[in-house]
Write a protein that holds these residues in place. Structure first.
Motif, PDB file in Angstrom:
ATOM      1  N   VAL A   1      -2.790  -3.267   2.602  1.00 38.18           N
ATOM      2  CA  VAL A   1      -2.737  -4.565   1.926  1.00 38.18           C
ATOM      3  C   VAL A   1      -1.358  -5.165   2.127  1.00 38.18           C
ATOM      4  O   VAL A   1      -0.337  -4.505   1.913  1.00 38.18           O
TER       5      VAL A   1
ATOM      6  N   ARG B   1      -3.785  -9.533   0.999  1.00 35.79           N
ATOM      7  CA  ARG B   1      -4.969  -9.482   1.862  1.00 35.79           C
ATOM      8  C   ARG B   1      -5.039  -8.147   2.582  1.00 35.79           C
ATOM      9  O   ARG B   1      -4.017  -7.516   2.852  1.00 35.79           O
ATOM     10  N   LYS B   2      -6.254  -7.719   2.880  1.00 32.35           N
ATOM     11  CA  LYS B   2      -6.448  -6.465   3.585  1.00 32.35           C
ATOM     12  C   LYS B   2      -6.161  -6.656   5.072  1.00 32.35           C
ATOM     13  O   LYS B   2      -6.557  -7.655   5.670  1.00 32.35           O
TER      14      LYS B   2
ATOM     15  N   SER C   1       0.806  -1.228   0.000  1.00 28.42           N
ATOM     16  CA  SER C   1       0.000   0.000   0.000  1.00 28.42           C
ATOM     17  C   SER C   1       0.833   1.269   0.000  1.00 28.42           C
ATOM     18  O   SER C   1       0.347   2.328  -0.401  1.00 28.42           O
TER      19      SER C   1
END
Length: 445
Positions: free
Chosen positions: A285, A289-290, A54
């Motif tokens: 992220v 995956r978040k 991110s």
């Protein structure tokens, strides 16, 4: 990148127990300089080298690529508890008083390094006592701090930690009014300290102000306003968080560039970590995956933090270590790095990971322990012991973190195999070991 073995070598065990440096390795200088950087509210998932996608963290990624990064470093879930634990090498259950305070009877890593001949400095966020002499009392020769003798706001609900900050330099209040940015002021202070003490061992502790909310523009943001007096919104717009992470990385680059400029890189150990997980409004992220920020929570989102260590010419490049690291481990590690024997009366809870830094096996932990209460009261404390994969709470809830990172479904005894039963019993023994460790006079409410 290669992973470090977790097999315990007898030589590493002996060295760790005695507090002496491992081997007479000619590449390990005596009394090296040490810079310890701790970002505020920056979780494990925010760093590119850890799989985060991110944000841009090129300098931290470079430090990891040319040094060592740890996959399992754990802090407390909140700032003051983490700072006390980090600086004293002692579990909160034994010495934590209350939020914003550190017991003035405590011995810190700065005391030990200063007594060993190091020049010592702290810059950034303090939050450990408002007495003007507190930085000196805890072992630092010099300071440039936010939230030292004064609070978070200016009395008009303007946050004072970023643009036009209100700081304290060596205990004296200084107000900035010409568009200065506190992370620049504090990092410049560190750079000046390094330059002035380039010819003797120095220890610079930099508990950064970034990336704590309010989430606001940095000087690199298109909408940066140098006349801004500070956000009246406590959280702010999380879209600015990415820019704050980038600025954190930029400041780390400033410090490493200063070392290069002065020819000090090969004689300086650099450590980077975070004080707890990312703040709750932020979603990042990692590995596809978040990850929602979990500051204040006992999950990985609140307690798993980055740890990257670099020492040019000393630390083998590209190492990834899966050993457990607890915040109590920093004090004995810094002392072993500096060749300091820990005083017998100190009795820290930490274990040095210096051997791992120089390519040795060392004496890895089998578990870590966390006792957490913001207010400093055992009755409302949250307690767990864990290893890399499993976590047991004092309440009895037992989780397989590898499969249930959000801790939604506790494991039931009937579902455990022989190995998981053994692990649970080991972790229960750890919790029992500290059951009566809380001094009665430290419970504040």
């Amino acid at each position: 990148m290669k992973k470090i073995s977790r097999t315990i070598a007898l030589f590493g065990l002996i060295a760790s127990m005695t507090g002496c440096k491992i081997a007479a390795d000619p590449k390990v200088p005596d009394k090296p300089n040490i810079i310890l950087i701790m970002a505020d509210d920056l979780g494990y998932e925010c760093i590119g080298a850890n799989g985060g996608t991110s944000y841009n963290t090129p300098e931290l990624d470079r430090l990891a690529k040319t040094g060592i990064r740890f996959e399992h470093c754990y802090s407390q879930p909140l700032c003051t508890p983490s700072r006390v634990k980090l600086m004293t090498g002692i579990y909160n259950v034994r010495n934590y008083v209350q939020f914003g305070v550190m017991d003035r009877n405590q011995t810190t890593f700065a005391h030990l390094l200063k007594n060993a001949g190091y020049a010592t400095c702290v810059a950034g966020k303090w939050q450990l006592g408002s007495q003007s002499d507190s930085y000196r009392h805890f072992g630092f020769d010099e300071s440039c701090l936010w939230q030292h003798t004064r609070g978070r706001t200016d009395g008009q609900e303007h946050d004072t930690r970023y643009s036009n900050p209100r700081l304290e330099i060596n205990g004296e209040p200084v107000n900035y009014t010409k568009g200065e940015y506190a992370p620049d002021v504090t990092s410049d202070f560190i750079c000046d300290f390094i330059e002035r003490h380039r010819d003797k061992p120095f220890f610079a502790y930099y508990p950064m102000i970034l990336t704590h909310c309010p989430f606001v523009p940095t000087p690199d943001s298109p909408d940066w306003d140098s006349s801004d007096k500070g956000s009246t919104s406590y959280k702010g717009d999380t879209t600015y968080f990415g820019g704050m992470v980038s600025y954190t990385d930029k400041i780390v680059n400033k410090l490493t560039a200063k070392l290069g400029e002065l020819g000090l890189a090969e004689n300086t150990l650099i450590m980077f970590t975070g004080d707890n997980g990312t703040d709750e409004p932020v979603v990042s992220v990692m590995d596809g995956r978040k990850v929602a920020g979990g500051k204040g929570q006992m999950t990985d989102a609140g307690t798993r933090v980055p740890l990257i260590v670099n020492w040019k010419g000393v630390i083998p490049e590209g190492e990834v270590c899966s050993d457990l690291v607890d915040f109590t481990d920093f004090l004995p590690t810094l002392c072993e790095t500096a060749g300091i024997t820990l005083p017998a009366e100190l009795k820290p809870d930490g274990r040095s990971f210096f051997p791992q830094l120089i390519g040795q096996t060392g004496n890895p932990r089998d578990w870590i322990y966390i006792w957490y209460s913001r207010a400093g009261n055992d009755t409302d404390a949250k307690v767990f012991a864990r290893n890399q994969c499993f976590k047991l709470y004092r309440s009895g809830n037992f989780y397989d973190i590898g499969k249930d990172v959000l801790e939604k479904t506790p494991l039931q005894d009937g579902d455990l195999n022989d190995e998981t039963r053994r692990i649970k019993a080991m972790l229960q023994k750890v919790i029992n070991q500290y059951k009566d460790a809380r001094p009665a006079d430290l419970n504040t409410i």
